[in-house]
Design a protein around this motif. Structure first.
Motif: not given
Length: 139
Positions: A9, A11, A29
């Protein structure tokens, strides 16, 4: 480089607290939720991490637990709210895909847990991830 880690993810580093051997790195994020990684101080140096850097938070699916709501009184720092997108259940284990703001997570949990929690597409869940199970890479 390709990795077998399903959860990657994007970020931005918002804070780094360095200790003698370990450091905590807070990452916002892309969807606005925060995640904390506990990594070695050497890793922070090797990656050249600084506030404002783009990174990817990496978490193995086997290190993601699910709850049906926020959990109080627990040492796990990362509680990321989301919605179940898909559940694939086998005889013993299940793969649960969760949509979270800014990306998605996959949790590998037992089939019994899926049944006990009543998980199905559309269910609200909270992904629980220990900070020590979050790795970081440069984006």
């Amino acid at each position: 480089m390709s990795l077998s880690i399903r959860n990657q993810i994007a970020g931005t580093v918002t804070a780094i607290t360095a200790g003698e051997a370990m450091a905590t790195v807070k990452v916002r994020l892309d969807g606005g939720q925060d995640i904390t990684a506990a990594i070695t101080a050497d890793a922070v140096k090797d990656l050249g991490l600084a506030e404002g850097d783009a990174v990817k938070a990496l978490v193995k699916a086997t290190e993601v637990a699910l709850a049906t709501g926020p959990v109080d009184g627990i040492s796990i720092r990362n509680q990321i709210a989301g919605t179940v997108a898909d559940v694939a259940v086998g005889p013993a284990m299940a793969s649960v895909k969760v949509d979270v703001d800014g990306g998605g997570l996959t949790a590998a949990i037992t089939a019994d847990a899926v049944e006990a929690l009543g998980l199905a597409a559309g269910s609200s869940v909270v992904a629980l991830i220990k900070a020590t199970e979050v790795s970081l890479s440069n984006a």
